[in-house]
Each structure stands twice: as structure tokens, then as C-alpha cells.
Design a protein around this motif. Sequence first.
Motif, PDB file in Angstrom:
ATOM      1  N   ALA A  74       0.828  -1.210   0.000  1.00 30.25           N
ATOM      2  CA  ALA A  74       0.000   0.000   0.000  1.00 30.25           C
ATOM      3  C   ALA A  74       0.862   1.258   0.000  1.00 30.25           C
ATOM      4  O   ALA A  74       0.582   2.225  -0.725  1.00 30.25           O
ATOM      5  N   LEU A  75       1.911   1.259   0.814  1.00 30.26           N
ATOM      6  CA  LEU A  75       2.806   2.420   0.858  1.00 30.26           C
ATOM      7  C   LEU A  75       3.534   2.599  -0.471  1.00 30.26           C
ATOM      8  O   LEU A  75       3.703   3.733  -0.954  1.00 30.26           O
ATOM      9  N   GLN A  76       3.952   1.494  -1.051  1.00 31.70           N
ATOM     10  CA  GLN A  76       4.616   1.557  -2.346  1.00 31.70           C
ATOM     11  C   GLN A  76       3.676   2.123  -3.408  1.00 31.70           C
ATOM     12  O   GLN A  76       4.081   2.922  -4.262  1.00 31.70           O
ATOM     13  N   ARG A  77       2.412   1.723  -3.348  1.00 31.68           N
ATOM     14  CA  ARG A  77       1.417   2.237  -4.302  1.00 31.68           C
ATOM     15  C   ARG A  77       1.241   3.755  -4.153  1.00 31.68           C
ATOM     16  O   ARG A  77       0.950   4.454  -5.121  1.00 31.68           O
ATOM     17  N   VAL A 159      -5.449   6.165   7.925  1.00 32.38           N
ATOM     18  CA  VAL A 159      -6.127   6.388   9.195  1.00 32.38           C
ATOM     19  C   VAL A 159      -6.523   5.056   9.834  1.00 32.38           C
ATOM     20  O   VAL A 159      -7.218   4.245   9.217  1.00 32.38           O
ATOM     21  N   VAL A 160      -6.088   4.864  11.066  1.00 35.18           N
ATOM     22  CA  VAL A 160      -6.388   3.649  11.828  1.00 35.18           C
ATOM     23  C   VAL A 160      -7.551   3.940  12.773  1.00 35.18           C
ATOM     24  O   VAL A 160      -7.497   4.888  13.554  1.00 35.18           O
ATOM     25  N   GLY A 161      -8.597   3.144  12.704  1.00 32.21           N
ATOM     26  CA  GLY A 161      -9.745   3.333  13.586  1.00 32.21           C
ATOM     27  C   GLY A 161     -11.048   3.407  12.823  1.00 32.21           C
ATOM     28  O   GLY A 161     -11.098   3.194  11.601  1.00 32.21           O
ATOM     29  N   ASP A 162     -12.119   3.731  13.542  1.00 29.87           N
ATOM     30  CA  ASP A 162     -13.464   3.698  12.969  1.00 29.87           C
ATOM     31  C   ASP A 162     -13.939   5.031  12.414  1.00 29.87           C
ATOM     32  O   ASP A 162     -15.068   5.121  11.919  1.00 29.87           O
ATOM     33  N   CYS A 163     -13.129   6.084  12.512  1.00 28.54           N
ATOM     34  CA  CYS A 163     -13.579   7.369  11.984  1.00 28.54           C
ATOM     35  C   CYS A 163     -13.585   7.336  10.461  1.00 28.54           C
ATOM     36  O   CYS A 163     -12.883   6.543   9.820  1.00 28.54           O
ATOM     37  N   ILE A 164     -14.365   8.185   9.872  1.00 30.57           N
ATOM     38  CA  ILE A 164     -14.518   8.213   8.413  1.00 30.57           C
ATOM     39  C   ILE A 164     -13.472   9.143   7.805  1.00 30.57           C
ATOM     40  O   ILE A 164     -13.367  10.312   8.176  1.00 30.57           O
ATOM     41  N   TRP A 173      -7.236   2.441   7.067  1.00 30.79           N
ATOM     42  CA  TRP A 173      -6.269   1.350   7.194  1.00 30.79           C
ATOM     43  C   TRP A 173      -6.791   0.061   6.567  1.00 30.79           C
ATOM     44  O   TRP A 173      -6.113  -0.567   5.762  1.00 30.79           O
ATOM     45  N   MET A 174      -7.994  -0.340   6.939  1.00 23.87           N
ATOM     46  CA  MET A 174      -8.533  -1.603   6.450  1.00 23.87           C
ATOM     47  C   MET A 174      -8.705  -1.582   4.944  1.00 23.87           C
ATOM     48  O   MET A 174      -8.378  -2.553   4.244  1.00 23.87           O
ATOM     49  N   LEU A 177      -5.248  -1.922   3.236  1.00 20.87           N
ATOM     50  CA  LEU A 177      -4.628  -3.245   3.296  1.00 20.87           C
ATOM     51  C   LEU A 177      -5.413  -4.290   2.518  1.00 20.87           C
ATOM     52  O   LEU A 177      -4.810  -5.182   1.889  1.00 20.87           O
ATOM     53  N   GLN A 178      -6.738  -4.211   2.540  1.00 21.18           N
ATOM     54  CA  GLN A 178      -7.550  -5.209   1.854  1.00 21.18           C
ATOM     55  C   GLN A 178      -7.361  -5.175   0.345  1.00 21.18           C
ATOM     56  O   GLN A 178      -7.603  -6.178  -0.338  1.00 21.18           O
ATOM     57  N   ALA A 179      -6.902  -4.047  -0.177  1.00 25.04           N
ATOM     58  CA  ALA A 179      -6.704  -3.915  -1.621  1.00 25.04           C
ATOM     59  C   ALA A 179      -5.370  -4.476  -2.084  1.00 25.04           C
ATOM     60  O   ALA A 179      -5.086  -4.481  -3.294  1.00 25.04           O
ATOM     61  N   GLU A 180      -4.540  -4.972  -1.136  1.00 30.35           N
ATOM     62  CA  GLU A 180      -3.177  -5.352  -1.488  1.00 30.35           C
ATOM     63  C   GLU A 180      -2.900  -6.843  -1.303  1.00 30.35           C
ATOM     64  O   GLU A 180      -3.595  -7.538  -0.563  1.00 30.35           O
ATOM     65  N   ASP A 181      -1.861  -7.303  -1.974  1.00 31.48           N
ATOM     66  CA  ASP A 181      -1.392  -8.687  -1.879  1.00 31.48           C
ATOM     67  C   ASP A 181      -0.696  -8.894  -0.532  1.00 31.48           C
ATOM     68  O   ASP A 181      -0.044  -7.986  -0.018  1.00 31.48           O
ATOM     69  N   ALA A 182      -0.828 -10.098   0.027  1.00 29.62           N
ATOM     70  CA  ALA A 182      -0.166 -10.430   1.284  1.00 29.62           C
ATOM     71  C   ALA A 182       1.264 -10.912   1.080  1.00 29.62           C
ATOM     72  O   ALA A 182       1.906 -11.382   2.025  1.00 29.62           O
TER      73      ALA A 182
END
Length: 599
Positions: A74-77, A159-164, A173-174, A177-182
Motif C-alpha cells: 500500500a505504501l509503495q502504491r 487512518v487507523v480506527g473507525d472514523c470516516i 487502514w482496512m 490493506l484489503q486492496a493489497e497482496d499479502a
Amino acid sequence: MVPARTAQQDLYAALHGAFRWAVPERFSIAEACCTRWAHETPDAPAVLFESDGGCSAHYSYGQLQRAANRLSNALQRQGVQRGDRVAIVLPQRFETAVAHIAINQLGAVAMPLSMLFGPEALEYRLQDSAAVVALVECAVLDALRSVRGVCPALRHLIVVGDCISSQPGEIGWMAALQAEDARFTAASLSADDPAVLIYTSGTTGPAKGALIPQRALIGNLSGFIASQNWFGFDPFPSLDQGVEPSSLGTRAGEMGGNSSGPWPSKGFQKSHAIFWSPADWAWTGGLMDALLPTLYFGRPIVAYQGRFSPERAFELMAHYGVTHSFLFPTALKAMMKAVPHPRERYALKLEAVMSAGEAVGDAVFAWCEQELGLTVNEMFGQTEINYVVGNCSRLWPARAGSMGRAYPGHRVAVIDDQGKTCPPGVPGDVAVHRRDVHGDPDPVFFLGYWNMPEATAAKFSGNPLDSWCRTGDMATMDEDGYLWYQGRSDDMFKAAGYRIGPSEIENCLVKHAAVANAAVVPKPDAERGALVKAYVVLAPGHTGTAKLVAALQAHVKGRLAPYEYPKEIEFIASLPMTTSGKVQRRVLRLQEEARARVA
């Protein structure tokens, strides 16, 4: 519980003399602290998370590695390249550990920042470092947003947490990460490549960014393993029956590296340690003394996201079966006053406690022995050269009130203004040499201050590659190599012609039942230049009165030199502290100077 060694079992000289550094040319903190464990023991617990809101979760080394791989992608992207600075504005939690591994395996530089920083402090560090991305928790998102406009290099917030996160340049954050390869191919790094940029706590002036290399973690290990009484390992199983002195340094040296890599050799028994510290992971004490060395040895660390309280500290240690900890003196003092007899209330499994940041003092030292059943291992270091002095009660005797001795692999002396070694008992500046007793480079040293070449040069007396590095902390060294802290050089002052070190007076005051904490500073005085003034935080159940002032003055008079007792005492609700837990005496000293000008 590992028993403290007696004076007759002082193995310090053999251990220190035989120790040799083994620093590989290629070394990565991410590989040493996570990747290898994700391959060898993927299901082993890595981070045990709990929040004051009641949330809890356990994460394995395999989960840590997969999340780090996704974040690296994600950071590389988002354009993060090798050498770029990435800010981490997160508390103790799983995502913070993920961030450090992910940034490191990219070859970028992690820049941890305290959640307690306001907009001005954040702006200074983000501008100075030219950070390109910030990983930020919801609680401080508004502060980051308020300074983005004046930090042109800062392109994205994760942003880490439940705020929009709805503003341009922000992503959750989620979602990221969900858009990236593990899967991710880590960069090949040199031991001298930069890893972390940590800004000093600013106790004596503006914060400076200390650039820490990959190898500095190796440089920390001899101190970490010693201060934690070998951290649950038993490399010397026949120690009680006697041991060949020459083997001590050899086995210890393998903690810093061996022919197969910079990690424990197969000869070591598996550690059972569980670590926790309230120290903020944004600071050297939390990052390099707690999080990273615990992961380096493949053990779990408790991540508690919440405010420190003595009772909560004991609850956490009892619940998780914490065996090893770093508790700074301020925390230990609060715990001592709030829970005088902790083992009557809590089932503790503590084997070792390290303390640093301020002088521990013999009052806390004695309480740890009597009430925790262990000898607290005091340690000394600083952001630029961390974990260089301290104790290991398992292998050599600790002395109450002493900072300890130079840890294996570090050459430490007390020097005067001309750079000459002070005789035993004579105060001077604690200094660390770039080369150890064998003439080999010490890996613990920082690379330099960020964008401050003159400040970097001023830190060393002579050639930076072969010279003493001054810490700015004053101490004496006795004939056995034990150091006795006197205070920061700028905290020392003269009163009526006598040179005063605040720590001894503060320690004496804390021994009184009415005192929770204390700070001593000079108060300007026309006749004597300055007089000794104490700011005192009262223990629960006590009230500041003229009678108590007289009692505290008599308490100090009866124990220290007549010129050291505080001529004036002011009761205060709390002492000004840095976010890393150090008393800011400078704030109180400036306050006294300002009062004197208007008097």
C-alpha cells in the motif's frame, strides 16, 4: 523467579572482556524481528492487545508478517520510496508493530511520533523530516489535518480506527490493506542503512531528529538481554555449578550475531518470556527497549492502549503472566505509593524489571527487592546511543542508587571538559567511545542528527569515527566501574558555592511517606546566587501544610549535607514531564527565573 546473584558471583569482568560484536554486512530489522519468525514459528503469539475500552485480541507472527506485506504494498502504491520518511502517530497496538515492519522492509525510514503531541510539535517534526505519509489514529486525525497545509511533502494519511476518512489524500487502514497482496519482496538492506528517525524529547532545548541505523538494534541487545536477566533464556545452564569465564562472552556475543545470522544460536533454550512496558512505542524507551527487542527474540509483547495507573499496571502483569518489564522510575514511584504490598493482591510472575529515564534511587530499589521480590536493573542510555550502561542482577551485583556498569560491547568513561578520564569519585560527563575495548566499532551509535551536521560534530570529541561521544549527563564512576548519576549537566547548579545535583535530594524526598514525586531546581537568590527549591507532588491522603514543609526539610537535613536541604518547598499537582516520562526541570527552572524578574 531468577534469583539475584551474590557479590561472590560477580561475572562482569569475564563477560565484558570476552564479548565480541558480530554485525553482519546485510541486516534488516524487519527480517530479524518478524520475517524469520513468520517462516519458523508462524503461529507463535507476537502482540497481545488490550484497550481500556475492553477490546482485546492476540496476533501471531504470521499475521504480523502478512499485514506488514499488505501495508508495504500500500505504501509503495502511494509512492513511498527507499529512504522516504513515514510518520507513525499511533499508540501501543498491533498496527504500530505492523507499521514498523512494513516501513523497514520497504527500505523507508519510520518516524514515530507521540499521540500526546499537539499541532505545533507535529508540524515541526513533519516539516523538518519532510515525511511523505503519516499513519495516524482517529484520536489525533484532526491535529494532523490542521497542519497538512504547511507540510507540503506530506501527501497521504492512512487512518487507523473507525472514523470516516473522506478528505482528499486520506484512506482507511482496512481499505488500504484489503486492496493489497499479502506477499512482498523486502528490500536488501545494509546494517548501516537508516531505519528510524526519532526526535529527542527536548528536555534541554529544541528537539533534534536522531537517525538510527539498522545495526543499532544489535547494539541494544547486550544491554537488553542483561537488564532483563537473560530474558528467559538460560545460555549458561551450569552457571550455579561454575562456568568457564571464556565462554560467557562467546555465548553472549551470539545474541548480537553469529556465522549464520544475527539471532540466538540453536544452543539457546527457548525463552518463555512475556514482555510489557507502559513506555510509549513512539520513543526509544518503548521502541528500542521494549517492542523491537521482544520481537527480535520471537516472544510476545503486551500492547495496552490506555492511560497508565498503578493498579492497572499490576492487573495487566498478573492477567498476562508478564515475566519481564521496563518500568520507568516515575511509574515505579507511583506503584510503590499506591500499592505498597502488590504480591498480597496480585499473582505476579515477574522475573526482571529494567528502569531508566531518571535515577531510580535507593527507596524504589529497596521496595522492588522487598515487595516485588527482584532486584531492579537500572539502565542508562539516550536516543543517540541507547542501552550502554546498566545492571544484570543475575550475573553481577547491583548497587542501590547506581546506574550500573558499561554493558558488554560498550566502552564507557566519565570525562572532563578536556576529554580526559576523571579519577574515581570525580564527577564528569558520561561518554561512550565509538570503539569497544577490543577496538571494534560499536554498532549502537546513531548516524547523526537530521539536517544538523554541526550538532552531530559537537556530540563527539574529535574524529567521530574514533572518539568519545558525550551524553550530557553527569556522573561519577567508582573503582569497580559503577556509575552514579548526578543529573543532566544543565540541571546541575551552584548554591552558596556548593555544586548541587538534584537527583540525590529528590530521591531523599521520595523516601518520605507524604511524597509521591519531587523535582529540585535552583531559585535565584541575590545573596547566594541560588537556593535549593523543591517542587513536591503529594502522595494520596496528604495535605501540603507549613508543618509538612518543616518535616520534609528536617527529613532531608538528617540524611544529606546541610547545604542540600530545600530552603523552599512548593506543592504541585503534577510535575512537567516529557512524553517519554522524564521530568522537565528546565520548565520549573525557567519559571523560577521569570518569577524572580517580576519580584
